[in-house]
Enzyme design. Structure first.
Site, mmCIF file in Angstrom:
data_model
loop_
_atom_site.group_PDB
_atom_site.id
_atom_site.type_symbol
_atom_site.label_atom_id
_atom_site.label_comp_id
_atom_site.label_asym_id
_atom_site.label_seq_id
_atom_site.Cartn_x
_atom_site.Cartn_y
_atom_site.Cartn_z
ATOM 1 N N TRP A 135 1.589 51.163 -18.697
ATOM 2 C CA TRP A 135 0.733 51.032 -19.877
ATOM 3 C C TRP A 135 1.496 50.606 -21.124
ATOM 4 O O TRP A 135 0.902 50.097 -22.079
ATOM 5 C CB TRP A 135 0.035 52.369 -20.192
ATOM 6 C CG TRP A 135 0.996 53.518 -20.331
ATOM 7 C CD1 TRP A 135 1.331 54.429 -19.367
ATOM 8 C CD2 TRP A 135 1.776 53.864 -21.489
ATOM 9 N NE1 TRP A 135 2.269 55.307 -19.840
ATOM 10 C CE2 TRP A 135 2.555 54.997 -21.144
ATOM 11 C CE3 TRP A 135 1.884 53.336 -22.776
ATOM 12 C CZ2 TRP A 135 3.440 55.592 -22.044
ATOM 13 C CZ3 TRP A 135 2.770 53.936 -23.672
ATOM 14 C CH2 TRP A 135 3.530 55.055 -23.308
ATOM 15 N N LYS A 159 -2.981 46.476 -10.186
ATOM 16 C CA LYS A 159 -3.471 47.777 -10.652
ATOM 17 C C LYS A 159 -2.711 48.161 -11.912
ATOM 18 O O LYS A 159 -1.484 48.287 -11.898
ATOM 19 C CB LYS A 159 -3.256 48.862 -9.598
ATOM 20 C CG LYS A 159 -3.682 50.261 -10.082
ATOM 21 C CD LYS A 159 -2.956 51.358 -9.338
ATOM 22 C CE LYS A 159 -3.251 52.746 -9.894
ATOM 23 N NZ LYS A 159 -2.945 52.887 -11.337
ATOM 24 N N HIS A 160 -3.432 48.342 -12.987
ATOM 25 C CA HIS A 160 -2.814 48.826 -14.217
ATOM 26 C C HIS A 160 -2.916 50.341 -14.303
ATOM 27 O O HIS A 160 -3.747 50.964 -13.625
ATOM 28 C CB HIS A 160 -3.484 48.203 -15.443
ATOM 29 C CG HIS A 160 -2.694 47.084 -16.042
ATOM 30 N ND1 HIS A 160 -1.443 47.265 -16.589
ATOM 31 C CD2 HIS A 160 -2.957 45.768 -16.174
ATOM 32 C CE1 HIS A 160 -0.987 46.112 -17.038
ATOM 33 N NE2 HIS A 160 -1.884 45.184 -16.788
ATOM 34 N N ALA A 161 -2.080 50.924 -15.147
ATOM 35 C CA ALA A 161 -2.217 52.344 -15.460
ATOM 36 C C ALA A 161 -3.596 52.566 -16.067
ATOM 37 O O ALA A 161 -4.131 51.698 -16.767
ATOM 38 C CB ALA A 161 -1.129 52.764 -16.448
ATOM 39 N N GLY A 211 7.188 51.958 -13.769
ATOM 40 C CA GLY A 211 6.755 53.261 -14.264
ATOM 41 C C GLY A 211 7.891 54.264 -14.208
ATOM 42 O O GLY A 211 9.075 53.912 -14.300
ATOM 43 N N SER A 212 7.539 55.521 -14.018
ATOM 44 C CA SER A 212 8.522 56.595 -14.021
ATOM 45 C C SER A 212 9.324 56.627 -12.727
ATOM 46 O O SER A 212 8.932 56.052 -11.705
ATOM 47 C CB SER A 212 7.809 57.942 -14.196
ATOM 48 O OG SER A 212 7.021 58.231 -13.039
ATOM 49 N N GLU A 233 10.878 48.962 -11.196
ATOM 50 C CA GLU A 233 11.466 49.037 -12.528
ATOM 51 C C GLU A 233 11.093 50.395 -13.087
ATOM 52 O O GLU A 233 9.924 50.663 -13.359
ATOM 53 C CB GLU A 233 10.956 47.926 -13.450
ATOM 54 C CG GLU A 233 11.625 47.979 -14.811
ATOM 55 C CD GLU A 233 11.012 47.055 -15.845
ATOM 56 O OE1 GLU A 233 11.089 47.388 -17.054
ATOM 57 O OE2 GLU A 233 10.445 46.024 -15.456
ATOM 58 N N LEU A 234 12.085 51.248 -13.267
ATOM 59 C CA LEU A 234 11.816 52.647 -13.575
ATOM 60 C C LEU A 234 12.320 53.012 -14.973
ATOM 61 O O LEU A 234 12.178 52.232 -15.906
ATOM 62 C CB LEU A 234 12.431 53.525 -12.479
ATOM 63 C CG LEU A 234 12.032 53.119 -11.045
ATOM 64 C CD1 LEU A 234 12.729 53.999 -10.014
ATOM 65 C CD2 LEU A 234 10.527 53.151 -10.863
ATOM 66 N N CYS A 267 11.124 50.910 -21.665
ATOM 67 C CA CYS A 267 12.142 51.277 -20.687
ATOM 68 C C CYS A 267 13.528 50.869 -21.161
ATOM 69 O O CYS A 267 14.524 51.468 -20.755
ATOM 70 C CB CYS A 267 11.826 50.650 -19.332
ATOM 71 S SG CYS A 267 11.597 48.868 -19.396
ATOM 72 N N GLU A 367 15.183 60.734 -20.255
ATOM 73 C CA GLU A 367 14.414 59.713 -20.961
ATOM 74 C C GLU A 367 13.511 60.379 -21.991
ATOM 75 O O GLU A 367 12.779 61.321 -21.676
ATOM 76 C CB GLU A 367 13.589 58.894 -19.975
ATOM 77 C CG GLU A 367 12.934 57.679 -20.614
ATOM 78 C CD GLU A 367 12.318 56.742 -19.590
ATOM 79 O OE1 GLU A 367 12.330 55.524 -19.841
ATOM 80 O OE2 GLU A 367 11.830 57.227 -18.546
#
Length: 464
Positions: A135, A159-161, A211-212, A233-234, A267, A367
């Protein structure tokens, strides 16, 4: 009965959108349709795909005002900064279309002289690619995978958040306007359970997740029983190092921007800073003065350059890191009364710089994803490198120095996917976007961004 997801504005806490959530049956039907569409889409020429994607970019940009305003409503980022995301979307999408033909061209392999062999390697599409986007930068995150996947000849499910479900529909609208064939690109508004079913579907050939760390590991687990690729990608805890020979004023201004932009919800935001002891006091003074110039408030107010974070829960996590650090001796340097909107129980967080921090504090190791940064004093390059590498993450790192040779030498020692000199918090689409350690796996953007979205196919032909 149709279930809808209500999206709350982080600014007003009011409902700004209500989006129907698809059941499993609908999602899996789209997977099957994507697989069917792949059979014809993979046979189109790269030139045809580039032409369609270019038209889609034009259609997207024609809606930039509506897109920017909607985004400001959804995530409460200042409206002026939402336009920056639209520009970033264009930059990345245009670059990937411009290099598609050369990146996907056949690679000839020499044959022995006086033979009739013809040998070459061709990159061919995988099939159905499932993109799960975050998001915080809904267009920049998604474009990194969606555009190269389509250019390579794959079909795509996006699919988006839930917070930014409507952003996926903006992609669909642009592709439809460009004449993209039916079912080559589709949107999935689904929950986590249905997303796991999509990953499990035999037609899905690759998953790209942003995301996370926790979310990435869950996606990887869901895909682990099939031999498909998963790009991730975290998180990040990106460091900056200000050397003794740095332009301190420039470093302070740019590092603060790298830490505070999008309320620190990036990020690759700067989340920890190491400053040579000889310029430490000067840097701190200048950085604090920069922070004091921020205007926290209504994202639609032209004077605002800092909005709330995504939720009250996120704000409390950030405030918790600050309180824990202070309880262990950290010193906050910015008077929070300058930012009256930042109250407990709200999503507004005052921008903050802290000193007397160390790596025993969550603020310097976990983070934060907020407009808060800790700054430590170091005696030399070796201490800086040791501290910069002392992290479970490794997305980017920045070195601030006038010595170009020193910057390159330090870059070779740093454990991160991208090393900056005298800049930070920016993705150049001509460079590979890569994370190491818990910051992820795989690569997007640049010519290498096509590699995970294709497979090499060898042609070894004894010609008649």
């Amino acid at each position: 009965m149709t279930v809808s997801h209500e999206i709350l504005s982080p600014f007003s806490n009011s409902v700004v959108a209500s989006v129907p959530v698809e059941p499993e049956s609908s999602a899996l039907a789209k997977v099957a349709a994507a697989a069917a569409a792949f059979e014809s889409w993979k046979s189109t020429t790269v030139e045809t795909r580039v032409n369609i994607i270019s038209k889609a970019i034009d259609a997207f940009l024609a809606d930039k005002d509506a897109i920017a305003n909607e985004l400001a409503n959804l995530i409460a980022r200042p409206l002026t900064h939402c336009y920056n995301e639209v520009r970033g979307f264009e930059e990345r999408a245009r670059h990937m279309t411009s290099i598609a033909a050369s990146s996907l061209a056949d690679v000839p392999v020499p044959s022995p002289p006086n033979t009739t062999f013809k040998k070459f390697i061709r990159r061919v599409p995988l099939g159905v690619v499932f993109v799960v986007a975050a998001w915080n930068y809904p267009y920049l995150v998604a474009v990194n995978a969606v555009v190269p996947a389509l250019l390579a000849g794959n079909t795509v499910l996006l699919k988006h958040a839930p917070q930014t479900f409507p952003c996926a529909d903006r992609f669909a609208k642009a592709f439809e306007a460009a004449g993209l064939p039916k079912d080559v690109f589709q949107v999935l508004h689904v929950d986590h359970q249905v997303a796991a079913k999509v990953i499990d579907a035999k037609e899905v050939s690759f998953v790209q997740f942003t995301g996370s760390v926790r979310g990435g590991l869950q996606v990887n687990k869901a895909a682990s029983h099939r031999p498909i690729g998963v790009g991730m990608e975290l998180g990040g805890k990106d460091p900056a190092y200000v050397r003794a020979d740095a332009d301190v004023a420039s470093a302070a201004e740019n590092i603060v921007d790298g830490a505070m932009y999008n309320s620190g919800q990036s990020c690759c935001a700067v989340e920890r800073v190491y400053v040579h002891e000889s310029v430490f006091d000067e840097f701190i003074s200048k950085a604090v003065n920069v922070v004091k110039l921020y205007k926290l408030g209504d994202p639609f107010d032209k004077a605002t350059n800092l909005g709330p974070v995504i939720s009250v829960r996120a704000a409390e996590t950030i405030r918790g890191q600050v309180l824990e650090a202070v309880s262990h001796g950290a010193v906050p340097l910015v008077d929070e009364s300058l930012f009256p909107e930042a109250k407990p129980g709200s999503a507004f967080v005052a921008p903050q710089i802290l000193i007397n921090v160390n790596h025993d504090m969550k603020l310097m190791t976990e983070e934060t994803f907020g407009p808060v940064v800790g700054v430590m004093k170091v005696k030399d390059d070796d201490e800086a490198v040791k501290l910069m590498n002392d992290s479970e993450f490794g997305l980017t790192a920045s070195v601030w120095t006038r010595d170009n040779d020193a910057a390159l030498a330090l870059a070779d020692r740093l454990e991160a996917g991208t090393i900056f000199q005298n800049r930070c918090d920016y993705l150049d689409p001509g460079l590979a976007w890569v994370g190491v350690k818990n910051s992820g796996r795989g690569c997007s953007l640049s010519k290498y961004g096509f590699d995970a979205l294709t497979r090499p196919k060898s042609y070894h032909l004894r010609q008649a």
